[in-house]
Design a protein around this motif. Structure first.
Motif, PDB file in Angstrom:
ATOM      1  N   ALA B  85      79.823  23.709 -14.888  1.00 43.06           N
ATOM      2  CA  ALA B  85      79.100  22.643 -14.269  1.00 43.06           C
ATOM      3  C   ALA B  85      77.673  22.937 -14.169  1.00 43.06           C
ATOM      4  O   ALA B  85      76.924  22.832 -13.148  1.00 43.06           O
ATOM      5  CB  ALA B  85      79.344  22.280 -12.831  1.00 43.06           C
ATOM      6  N   LEU B  86      76.980  23.193 -15.415  1.00 46.00           N
ATOM      7  CA  LEU B  86      75.656  23.637 -15.446  1.00 46.00           C
ATOM      8  C   LEU B  86      74.924  22.320 -15.620  1.00 46.00           C
ATOM      9  O   LEU B  86      75.458  21.338 -16.667  1.00 46.00           O
ATOM     10  CB  LEU B  86      75.372  24.901 -16.425  1.00 46.00           C
ATOM     11  N   TYR B  87      73.817  22.116 -15.090  1.00 50.29           N
ATOM     12  CA  TYR B  87      73.403  20.452 -15.362  1.00 50.29           C
ATOM     13  C   TYR B  87      72.430  20.684 -16.755  1.00 50.29           C
ATOM     14  O   TYR B  87      71.683  21.299 -16.994  1.00 50.29           O
ATOM     15  CB  TYR B  87      72.075  20.459 -14.174  1.00 50.29           C
ATOM     16  N   PRO B  88      72.989  19.802 -17.749  1.00 49.73           N
ATOM     17  CA  PRO B  88      72.570  19.978 -18.937  1.00 49.73           C
ATOM     18  C   PRO B  88      71.154  19.696 -19.393  1.00 49.73           C
ATOM     19  O   PRO B  88      70.644  19.874 -20.297  1.00 49.73           O
ATOM     20  CB  PRO B  88      73.612  18.871 -19.811  1.00 49.73           C
ATOM     21  N   ASN B  89      70.516  18.842 -18.505  1.00 52.19           N
ATOM     22  CA  ASN B  89      69.138  18.454 -18.515  1.00 52.19           C
ATOM     23  C   ASN B  89      68.378  19.553 -18.035  1.00 52.19           C
ATOM     24  O   ASN B  89      66.942  19.329 -18.129  1.00 52.19           O
ATOM     25  CB  ASN B  89      68.858  17.185 -17.828  1.00 52.19           C
ATOM     26  N   MET B  90      68.551  20.567 -17.375  1.00 52.91           N
ATOM     27  CA  MET B  90      67.731  21.627 -17.009  1.00 52.91           C
ATOM     28  C   MET B  90      67.874  22.688 -17.764  1.00 52.91           C
ATOM     29  O   MET B  90      69.011  23.256 -18.313  1.00 52.91           O
ATOM     30  CB  MET B  90      68.154  21.847 -15.609  1.00 52.91           C
ATOM     31  N   LEU B 126      67.278  34.372 -21.313  1.00 56.75           N
ATOM     32  CA  LEU B 126      67.899  33.137 -21.517  1.00 56.75           C
ATOM     33  C   LEU B 126      67.341  32.021 -20.655  1.00 56.75           C
ATOM     34  O   LEU B 126      67.778  30.743 -20.726  1.00 56.75           O
ATOM     35  CB  LEU B 126      69.312  33.319 -21.215  1.00 56.75           C
ATOM     36  N   LEU B 127      66.323  32.427 -19.658  1.00 56.20           N
ATOM     37  CA  LEU B 127      66.072  31.472 -18.625  1.00 56.20           C
ATOM     38  C   LEU B 127      65.502  30.196 -19.109  1.00 56.20           C
ATOM     39  O   LEU B 127      65.329  29.256 -18.406  1.00 56.20           O
ATOM     40  CB  LEU B 127      64.881  32.157 -17.763  1.00 56.20           C
ATOM     41  N   ASP B 128      64.936  30.091 -20.331  1.00 54.64           N
ATOM     42  CA  ASP B 128      64.028  28.908 -20.727  1.00 54.64           C
ATOM     43  C   ASP B 128      65.232  28.114 -21.590  1.00 54.64           C
ATOM     44  O   ASP B 128      64.661  26.993 -22.188  1.00 54.64           O
ATOM     45  CB  ASP B 128      62.839  29.415 -21.820  1.00 54.64           C
ATOM     46  N   ARG B 129      66.337  28.680 -21.854  1.00 53.63           N
ATOM     47  CA  ARG B 129      67.235  27.929 -22.673  1.00 53.63           C
ATOM     48  C   ARG B 129      67.747  26.792 -22.090  1.00 53.63           C
ATOM     49  O   ARG B 129      68.171  26.747 -20.704  1.00 53.63           O
ATOM     50  CB  ARG B 129      68.358  28.455 -23.317  1.00 53.63           C
ATOM     51  N   LYS B 130      68.329  25.766 -22.888  1.00 49.43           N
ATOM     52  CA  LYS B 130      69.150  24.787 -22.032  1.00 49.43           C
ATOM     53  C   LYS B 130      70.793  24.966 -22.165  1.00 49.43           C
ATOM     54  O   LYS B 130      71.134  25.891 -23.159  1.00 49.43           O
ATOM     55  CB  LYS B 130      69.197  23.512 -22.727  1.00 49.43           C
ATOM     56  N   PRO B 131      71.586  24.534 -21.361  1.00 46.54           N
ATOM     57  CA  PRO B 131      72.984  25.043 -21.351  1.00 46.54           C
ATOM     58  C   PRO B 131      73.695  24.957 -22.600  1.00 46.54           C
ATOM     59  O   PRO B 131      74.486  25.761 -22.910  1.00 46.54           O
ATOM     60  CB  PRO B 131      73.525  24.395 -20.226  1.00 46.54           C
ATOM     61  N   SER B 132      73.188  23.908 -23.267  1.00 48.15           N
ATOM     62  CA  SER B 132      73.959  23.678 -24.520  1.00 48.15           C
ATOM     63  C   SER B 132      73.611  24.767 -25.706  1.00 48.15           C
ATOM     64  O   SER B 132      74.275  24.850 -26.547  1.00 48.15           O
ATOM     65  CB  SER B 132      73.361  22.363 -24.994  1.00 48.15           C
ATOM     66  N   GLN B 133      72.409  25.356 -25.589  1.00 48.95           N
ATOM     67  CA  GLN B 133      72.014  26.768 -26.237  1.00 48.95           C
ATOM     68  C   GLN B 133      72.844  27.943 -26.041  1.00 48.95           C
ATOM     69  O   GLN B 133      72.529  28.876 -26.537  1.00 48.95           O
ATOM     70  CB  GLN B 133      70.760  26.676 -26.436  1.00 48.95           C
ATOM     71  N   LEU B 134      73.923  28.007 -25.051  1.00 51.90           N
ATOM     72  CA  LEU B 134      74.318  29.085 -24.497  1.00 51.90           C
ATOM     73  C   LEU B 134      75.825  29.387 -25.042  1.00 51.90           C
ATOM     74  O   LEU B 134      76.442  28.413 -25.199  1.00 51.90           O
ATOM     75  CB  LEU B 134      74.208  29.449 -23.073  1.00 51.90           C
ATOM     76  N   SER B 135      76.116  30.565 -25.126  1.00 52.28           N
ATOM     77  CA  SER B 135      77.693  30.987 -25.551  1.00 52.28           C
ATOM     78  C   SER B 135      78.358  30.763 -24.148  1.00 52.28           C
ATOM     79  O   SER B 135      77.913  30.695 -23.083  1.00 52.28           O
ATOM     80  CB  SER B 135      77.882  32.140 -26.221  1.00 52.28           C
TER      81      SER B 135
END
Lengths: 310, 371
Positions: B85-90, B126-135
């Motif tokens: 449930a990570l906010y995809p827009n942040m 990873l702090l500046d990435r969006k959740p969609s860019q994470l594994s």
């Protein structure tokens, strides 16, 4: 029969099929685009050329004069100041109506999926019902309501010196379009939010976000595809609406574009200036075309997103 | 006094009762795992603790304070969700800071807290990435970071590892355990994976159909299951549950198990004679874990009651570290866990040692534990 001739005849059949399909597609595309083509070429022709030439031929001496005339000089009813004022009238009506109905639809969809209450399906069913009500059946009841709002505005004028917009024809049209559009916008957003993960809302609740904070910070930023769909749909419908516009703002200063265009074309005095009429029609169609071109690629994507789930 | 105290908790949807009177007490710094098959109510129980679902009856207290009626944000809890449930827009930083932002924590304090958590979880880059860019594993860390940064009284985990692949799951399991040991926070953790339950928990609540079947330490649950459900659910491979008959001989009570390829095995019942005496000449369910049924060389030397018998081996499954052998006793397939290099072959008789210290008995009707 050998294998070679078999595959040759297979290829031949495929070719015939291809030709038939593309032939039909091209034929219908031409049929469909013909009126637009005629409008465009006519709007760049002089009156002489229109009266003496072929409707389908390209303009011999292309001119922008009809466009300028339509924009600034042509007569709508008795005033001859072009359609520019009515163009702005339409924009003044469409932008608030689209914005308000979209926001309210998003709120409705949010409540109907993430804050379910007993009877939410019934409420949604009734809202859906609004999509199927014919325009005509709303005309008279709505006129009565708008009449009351107008009288309320007059009373306010007497009491506090301003109407606060009650009774203003543009405001009236905004109200009508918001109410009428709410069924559609709610449907769009509900279906989109149905597939929106509940866990995000729950996480935001645990994080301490309020009802509207969740809506503004979590739901809306993740709703771009469906916002685009709703805006295109609402913009096109409201901009193109003629019935409500002519019924509630059919004359006078606040007349929207569609009614004005009708009045331009229906002028009974003098020569019918086809080139100016066509240019005026093109100007009237421009904003919706623009919205499609700018946001169109989201349109299909958004419709699909709503369609797969929910 | 318990830190988390759930008493008489019931949850009903109309006539349907999901939770049927839950009583759980957890000490401060404890790690409670709610485990059970899907539909047992474990996630509902977690959601009632979080305040995402209301409760029909009962009370939930954290640190002596009843939180039953409070909004989720007022309960001083943090939750890690199954889908993260990570906010995809942040961005990652925005996700971690969102809760503090909602509470009106000043920006520079937020920044410090983010940096601290990022260091603990090694997600600084990873702090500046969006959740969609994470594994998947990175998302899992960020989700934990979002919970950690709140520094709450109680952590809630809702099947946090079920979306990860097998290897990553084991790594993250260790990570969570290490996190618990270093922070000493109180954690409630939901899973359907009994291995996760065993490895992580200080207390396990095994649930089925809205009832806590057994509540205790992992060792209690594993070695002394309260009923056949718990015995069967916990442990992999599962405990062997076979039907046997209690008989009396000169040397006391024994349980008789039918054996393929020979006459019945008689195993003397050393302990709990009194409880089993009532079942003389009646059928019982005899439970023995695969590791308590092994080759004589691999048997536990400290066991006080070992019995050796020949059994017909039907299937041999070498698993590298152990060899599993399947035989048939009491009409059921029985799995024995042998040393990796045990010399046995399918279709032949082999000598197996029964560690009767570890054997348990159940009533076949009530499924409850006898001894």
């Amino acid at each position: 029969m050998s294998a070679a001739t078999l595959s040759a005849s297979g290829n031949q059949n495929r070719w015939i099929g291809r030709v038939a399909i593309y032939g039909l597609l091209i034929l219908f595309a031409i049929l469909y685009l013909m009126p637009l083509f005629v409008m465009l070429v006519t709007s760049f022709k002089t009156m002489d050329e229109i009266q003496n030439g072929n409707m389908l031929s390209l303009p011999q001496a292309p001119t922008l004069d009809p466009w300028f005339k339509a924009w600034g000089e042509t007569c709508v009813g008795l005033t001859c100041a072009g359609i520019k004022g009515y163009f702005w009238n339409s924009l003044k009506m469409v932008v608030p109506a689209v914005a308000i109905s979209t926001i309210l639809g998003a709120l409705n969809g949010y409540v109907l999926t993430k804050w379910r209450f007993p009877g939410h399906t019934l409420v949604f069913g009734l809202m859906l019902f609004a999509c199927f009500i014919p325009f005509q059946s709303v005309l008279l009841p709505m006129a009565t309501i708008l009449g009351s709002l107008g009288r309320f505005g007059m009373a306010l004028q007497d009491q506090i010196g301003m109407t606060l917009g009650f009774g203003n024809p543009t405001v009236n049209l905004v109200i009508v379009h918001v109410i009428y559009g709410l069924g559609f916008t709610t449907l769009f957003f509900r279906n989109y939010y149905e597939a929106f993960p509940n866990e995000l809302v729950r996480a935001a609740q645990v994080d301490g976000a309020s009802f509207f904070q969740i809506f503004r910070r979590i739901m809306l930023p993740n709703s771009l595809p469906i916002i685009v769909v709703t805006v295109i749909y609402q913009f096109t419908n409201i901009w193109n609406d003629f019935l409500f516009a002519s019924a509630y703002a059919g004359s006078g200063e606040s007349m929207p574009m569609t009614v004005a265009l009708n009045n331009v074309v229906n002028t009974s005095t003098g020569v019918v200036e086809y080139n100016v009429n066509m240019a005026a029609a093109m100007i009237a169609a421009m904003p919706t075309l623009l919205v499609y071109i700018v946001a169109g690629r989201y349109f299909v994507r958004g419709l699909m997103a709503g369609a797969v789930k929910g | 006094m318990a830190f988390l105290h759930i008493s008489g908790l019931r949850k009903r949807y109309g006539a349907l009762e999901i939770l049927k009177g839950i009583d759980i007490e957890l000490e401060k710094g404890g790690f409670l795992v709610l485990v059970g098959p899907s539909g047992c109510g474990k996630s509902t129980l977690l959601n009632t603790i979080a305040g995402l679902e209301t409760i029909t009856e009962g009370d939930i207290k954290v640190d002596e304070r009843s939180i039953a009626g409070l909004h989720p944000s007022k309960r001083d809890i943090a939750m890690v969700f199954q889908s993260y449930a990570l906010y995809p827009n942040m961005t990652v930083a925005g996700n971690i800071a969102f809760g503090m932002e909602m509470r009106g924590v000043p920006a520079d304090e937020r920044k410090q807290a983010i940096d601290k958590v990022a260091k603990v979880l090694q997600i600084g880059h990873l702090l500046d990435r969006k959740p969609s860019q994470l594994s998947g594993g990175q998302r899992q860390r960020v989700a934990m970071g979002r919970a950690l940064v709140r520094d709450p009284k109680l952590f809630l985990f809702d099947e946090p590892l079920s979306n990860l692949d097998a290897k990553l799951r084991v790594d993250m399991r260790t990570e969570i355990k290490r996190l618990h040991q270093t922070t000493g926070k109180t954690i409630v953790y939901v899973t359907h994976d009994q291995i996760e339950a065993m490895t992580l928990a200080t207390k396990i609540a095994v649930m089925k159909e809205g009832i806590v079947q057994q509540f205790g330490t992992p060792a209690e649950i594993y070695n002394n299951p309260a009923n056949m459900f718990v015995a069967d659910f916990m442990g992999s491979p599962a405990m062997n549950l076979l039907s046997g008959r209690i008989t009396r001989a000169d040397d006391g009570l024994a349980v008789a198990l039918e054996r393929a390829g020979g006459e019945a095995i008689r195993l003397p019942v050393a302990a709990a004679q009194a409880a089993l005496a009532q079942y003389e000449n009646r059928d019982v369910v005899f439970g023995i874990r695969p590791e308590a049924l092994t080759d004589p060389e691999g048997a536990d030397r400290n066991a006080s009651a070992l019995a050796e018998n020949d059994c017909l081996i039907e299937v041999v499954e070498p698993a590298g570290s152990d060899t599993f052998a399947v035989t048939k006793l009491g009409g059921r397939e029985v799995v024995a866990r042998l040393r990796a290099d045990a010399r046995i072959r399918a279709g032949e008789m082999a000598r197996l040692a029964f560690n009767l210290d570890k054997a348990v008995f159940f009533d076949p009707q009530t499924q409850a534990r006898i001894a």
